[in-house]
Write a protein that holds these residues in place. Sequence first.
Motif, PDB file in Angstrom:
ATOM      1  N   UNK A 161      -5.553  12.308 -10.837  1.00 14.23           N
ATOM      2  CA  UNK A 161      -5.061  10.949 -11.087  1.00 14.23           C
ATOM      3  C   UNK A 161      -3.568  10.938 -11.362  1.00 14.23           C
ATOM      4  N   UNK A 162      -3.095  11.921 -12.106  1.00 11.99           N
ATOM      5  CA  UNK A 162      -1.658  11.984 -12.379  1.00 11.99           C
ATOM      6  C   UNK A 162      -0.871  12.180 -11.087  1.00 11.99           C
ATOM      7  N   UNK A 163      -1.342  13.062 -10.222  1.00  8.97           N
ATOM      8  CA  UNK A 163      -0.673  13.254  -8.933  1.00  8.97           C
ATOM      9  C   UNK A 163      -0.674  11.958  -8.128  1.00  8.97           C
ATOM     10  N   UNK A 164      -1.798  11.251  -8.132  1.00 11.50           N
ATOM     11  CA  UNK A 164      -1.877   9.990  -7.397  1.00 11.50           C
ATOM     12  C   UNK A 164      -0.893   8.959  -7.951  1.00 11.50           C
ATOM     13  N   UNK A 165      -0.723   8.938  -9.269  1.00 11.19           N
ATOM     14  CA  UNK A 165       0.259   8.026  -9.873  1.00 11.19           C
ATOM     15  C   UNK A 165       1.679   8.360  -9.416  1.00 11.19           C
ATOM     16  N   UNK A 166       1.994   9.656  -9.337  1.00 12.48           N
ATOM     17  CA  UNK A 166       3.311  10.057  -8.845  1.00 12.48           C
ATOM     18  C   UNK A 166       3.491   9.700  -7.376  1.00 12.48           C
ATOM     19  N   UNK A 167       2.468   9.938  -6.564  1.00  4.22           N
ATOM     20  CA  UNK A 167       2.549   9.626  -5.133  1.00  4.22           C
ATOM     21  C   UNK A 167       2.722   8.128  -4.903  1.00  4.22           C
ATOM     22  N   UNK A 168       2.167   7.314  -5.795  1.00  2.00           N
ATOM     23  CA  UNK A 168       2.291   5.853  -5.700  1.00  2.00           C
ATOM     24  C   UNK A 168       3.602   5.347  -6.310  1.00  2.00           C
ATOM     25  N   UNK A 169       4.439   6.278  -6.782  1.00  2.00           N
ATOM     26  CA  UNK A 169       5.704   5.950  -7.437  1.00  2.00           C
ATOM     27  C   UNK A 169       5.508   5.103  -8.699  1.00  2.00           C
ATOM     28  N   UNK A 170       4.390   5.291  -9.346  1.00  2.00           N
ATOM     29  CA  UNK A 170       4.130   4.610 -10.615  1.00  2.00           C
ATOM     30  C   UNK A 170       4.553   5.469 -11.803  1.00  2.00           C
ATOM     31  N   UNK A 171       4.809   6.723 -11.535  1.00  2.00           N
ATOM     32  CA  UNK A 171       5.335   7.668 -12.530  1.00  2.00           C
ATOM     33  C   UNK A 171       6.567   8.315 -11.928  1.00  2.00           C
TER      34      UNK A 171
END
Length: 172
Positions: A161-171
Amino acid sequence: MKTDSILNLARTIKEDISELNRPSAQITYEYGHQIIPLNLFENTRDFLYKVAIQINQTYEHACYDACAVMIRRMLEMLIIITYETYKIDSVIKDKAGNFMMLSGLLPLYINQKEWNLSRTSKTSLPQVKDLGDFSAHRLHYNAQRGDIDNILNKLHLRTVLEEMLYKANLKK
């Protein structure tokens, strides 16, 4: 006369207890155990934060099918957000402009060149999706705590989930 008073008192007490046990209209988190760290979703999008709370609460209250379905929902939302962020969401829509189902989204997301996913995410995401599908659609299946614990530990849900947040530019 006394019987009526006692019955009215009992009815009032029952109504008061019912109101006290009624869930809040707003999603809040009051329990200690977080399977999805809420700080991952702080300063992202409010609806993602609320889903993370629901994931934690369903686990806390042993609602494992609901937990699996909410985790599946989180994956789906993060995939769509990622495509929207890269302005290539037309790739994941049908002719009517509706988003594909997760079964269609996931292979595209995993193989998308714009965000090279880790091996862990590529391996884990289909298995996490399957658990959510089982809980949502299988008539003769009920998720158990061990099923959720497996995707948390063996499939590294938090890191996925953390990786997905980074990929979505949310982190950042």
